[in-house]
Each structure stands twice: as structure tokens, then as C-alpha cells.
Enzyme design. Sequence first.
Site, PDB file in Angstrom:
ATOM      1  N   SER A  13       0.820  -1.207   0.000  1.00 62.43           N
ATOM      2  CA  SER A  13       0.000   0.000   0.000  1.00 62.43           C
ATOM      3  C   SER A  13       0.862   1.270   0.000  1.00 62.43           C
ATOM      4  CB  SER A  13      -0.952  -0.041   1.203  1.00 62.43           C
ATOM      5  OG  SER A  13      -1.925   0.977   1.125  1.00 62.43           O
TER       6      SER A  13
ATOM      7  N   HIS B  69      -6.477  -5.637  -1.856  1.00 61.65           N
ATOM      8  CA  HIS B  69      -5.424  -4.638  -1.680  1.00 61.65           C
ATOM      9  C   HIS B  69      -4.244  -5.166  -0.877  1.00 61.65           C
ATOM     10  CE1 HIS B  69      -3.631  -0.742  -1.560  1.00 61.65           C
ATOM     11  NE2 HIS B  69      -3.766  -0.582  -0.261  1.00 61.65           N
TER      12      HIS B  69
ATOM     13  N   ASP C 201      -8.183  -5.397  -6.523  1.00 63.51           N
ATOM     14  CA  ASP C 201      -7.958  -4.179  -5.741  1.00 63.51           C
ATOM     15  C   ASP C 201      -8.207  -2.964  -6.612  1.00 63.51           C
ATOM     16  OD1 ASP C 201      -7.031  -2.203  -3.981  1.00 63.51           O
ATOM     17  OD2 ASP C 201      -4.973  -2.457  -4.668  1.00 63.51           O
TER      18      ASP C 201
END
Length: 501
Positions: free
Chosen positions: A200, A478, A422
Site C-alpha cells: 500500500s 489490496h 484491488d
Amino acid sequence: MCFVFLRSIMKPCPLSHLQPWSLFSKFRLFSVFLLLVVSMEVTESRFLVKSLPGLLGDLPFTLETGYIGVGESDDVQLFYYFIESEGNPKNDPLMLWLTGGPGCSALSGLLYEIGPFTINYANSTLEKPMLEINPHSWTKAASIIFLDQPAGSGFSYAKTPEAYITNDTLSTLQTYQFLRKWLVDHPTFLNNPLYLGSDSYNGIVLPMIVQEIYNGNEVGEGPHINIKGYLLGNPLTDTSGDYNSRIPFAHRMGLLSDAIYKSTEENCYGEHLNVDPNNSLCIHDLQVVDKCLERIRKPHILEPFCDTFNALKSDLFRRVLRSLDKTPNDMWSLPQLQIQGCRADNYLYSYTWANSRNVRKALHIHEEFNEIEWVRCNYSLQFDFGKEVLSYTHNVLSTITYHQHFANHKNCRALVYSGDHDMVVPYLGTLNWIELLNLLVVSDWRPWFVDEQVAGYTMKYSNHNYTLTFATVKGGGHTAPEYKPKECLSMFMRWLADDPL
């Protein structure tokens, strides 16, 4: 993107005093210079953890926790969990793992992604979470340092209000200083191959840390760090490019019609983040897109959309947190908080576990943290496209040039993987910046397998002594290991061994 909840008032640094704008504006001008001269003296603050509340018996792996001071006068205290490899810790790689956010706790990555223990949902209540061993932990193949960074993340804290205020550059330097101090304090791991890993938001910060390591090695800054490469999961890398890939991704996944997509691309010229306020056609199209996507869960587009933030704010959940010091009988008398069956509800267990007095005692959390509520992600640090936050300046918008530098000048291995469902950082944006590196394609797009089933698709690139493996994780979100733990462990182990996926 991680779910966030505002950290409660901190002690000894109340949140109301933590981020005054006048102080923030003044402090950020000097932030990049704070670590020019640092001491390598390490204050002894590490403990071997033999057992954990919620997990029966002694731990079947070696867990160490501790604090290391960084920054000016060690005013930032960074907390870490260190888990030795369950294989051969003497020879297996060492990895520093950074959870995204910024401001998300390392415990989130440990509990829900790649660590050796996780929540036993079948036998847990929110008031009394139970743990179980994760058979797909990445510690099967590597020793891992899970680091709470920057200050305000997890159990890490600062001794002064000013020290909570940070940015990408300062966070990079403090993490690099942490790693140097940790290795001085753990000299038996100096010769192990070192990899840096993150997902991320830390796709921005991690390449800069890698560069600091190379710079330090080149000028003889001790200790010499045996860095071999890095790995990134659904990484934010180019802020504009990653955001602009969301609409093409949504179109490909059937969330936008051909007509909506075509009109948006024509009227916005492919730019959806920094939009000309006078471009009324683009603004209208983006409003249509928002209507189509507002109830889609961006971390995994196929999973239900739930507002867990309301559960975290509810009076009942606050009562649960306040009850953690009560006797078991008192706790069982509390009404059960109804959860909605969403993945994000799983994160609620980490709040009650980490805020338990017994857990903090077992982890040897500093007394200075006693009155601070642990949160999975600290809202005052959290990144969101186009928005400013209280105590973190997102002063680096792209790290593509770092990857280009590694590709042209370093003997280095990289793994970049993307959960293919994602929409926070879609795989399309990641492929776009990888193409900008102008690497030689060694192995073109093909499926990779786990148990004879397609686990995703992969490509391999190289340039001189640099290699980059890109992989999608089929069905992943994600944080891909959270959704596909078995497949991601196989990917990680094969990549470490330099075997084809």
C-alpha cells in the site's frame, strides 16, 4: 487502503496539542535535517515473549518485542515485533516489513497478512479474542521485523508533540536509523540476506529507504547492510498514475459502461485526480462515475460494502474497550456487538486484543503508552488521494525514479505483486510504471500455479544486474496475502529461492 479510526487523546502529548498548524508549518521546514547526525548507541529495550493472551501454550516460534529510539535525542520510540524464521534462522533471509497507511500498525500486517498467528474467529468474541497459528506465515521462509512506523502508528510514540509531525522524507530517515540500530543490537543477523517489504502507501517510502541503505553502504556508514532486494504489494508508487488507473480498471471489471468510460476519458483526458475546475464536462462525468462506484468496496471489489467505522464509534464498542480491565465474569455480561459479516469486521478483534492490559504486559509495551488507545490505523497520518491530514506531509508524490535508478545501477532483485481485485491501487497502474522502467522482458505474461490451479499471472524483467518479477494474485485484494494466504506464501518462497513462479 486500510480502515482508519482516530487515535484517542495521547499522553503525555494530548492530540489537541499534537498537530497545531502553526507548529506543523514551522516544523516541516526542518524535518529533513533532523537525522544528519545520529548516535548508534542502542538503549536496551527488548524482550523475549514466551506466550500471548488468547493463544494456548508457549509460542512455537521465537518472538521478540522492543523499542528503539530514533530521531533527535531519540524522541521517537519505534516499537517492533521480531519473529525468527521457523526454518533456518541462521541462514534464512531477514526482512523488514512495513505496513501501509501511513500510520497503520505492524500488528495488522502480522495478524491479518503474513505473520505466524492470527485471530481464531470460530472461538472468539469481540470481548475475548482468541488466537491460532497461521499455517501460511511468511516466517516459514524468513525472519521478519514488523515495525510500527512512523510515531503514532501502533505502539510507537513520541516524547514531544513536535516529534509526531513527520513526512515521507523524515519517516524514511527514521526507519533507516532504526534498521541500523537494530542490526547493531542483533549482530548475528548482519550477514543474512536482507530484503525490505511493504504494501500500500509504503510503496512511496520503501524505495527511499532502499536508496538510503545503498548510500550508507557506499560511504562506509556502519554497519554494512547486506541488502539483496525488495518486495512491494499493491504499492502506491506514482500518486497521479495510480489514481488515474482506477477508472480504466473499473471499466475492465464491468463496473462502468463503455459509454461512461469513453466519455470520461475524452472529457478528462485521462486525468481524474487534478481536474481543471472549469472543465464542467469532466466534472459531470466523474460525478456519474462516483455514483457507479460509491458502494463498491475498493480494497476488494467483489466483497460487501460495510460501514465498520460506525461500529468503531458505537457506544457499545467503546464499552467493550473500557471493559478490558474487568474480570471475565463482568465481560461476559456485556451485550454482544452485532457485526455485519464483512471482512472489515475482522479488524475489530485487533482493537480489543491490543488494548487489553494483559496483552500489553505480554508485549512489554512502554508505560508511557498506558493511556493511549491502540488503533489499527491512525487517521491523523492516513493518506487519501488529494486530501491533507493533520500530522503527516505527503511530500513525495512518485518514486518511479528510484526504481529506474535501481534498474540501471544496482545488483538488486524486486518482487512487485498485485491482488487483481484491488481498486485502491489497481494492477493496471502498477504495470504502467513498470513499463516506464524500460526493462528487458525475460518472461512474458503467463499464468503461475499453486496446486495445479492458476494463482495469478506473472512477468519477469531484467536490466544488467537488476531483475523484477511482477505477479498478479488471482482473487486477491489490496493486501493480497490477507485474501490468498496459501498462494502468496508460495509466491514469496519461490521468489526468495530465485525459482520461477
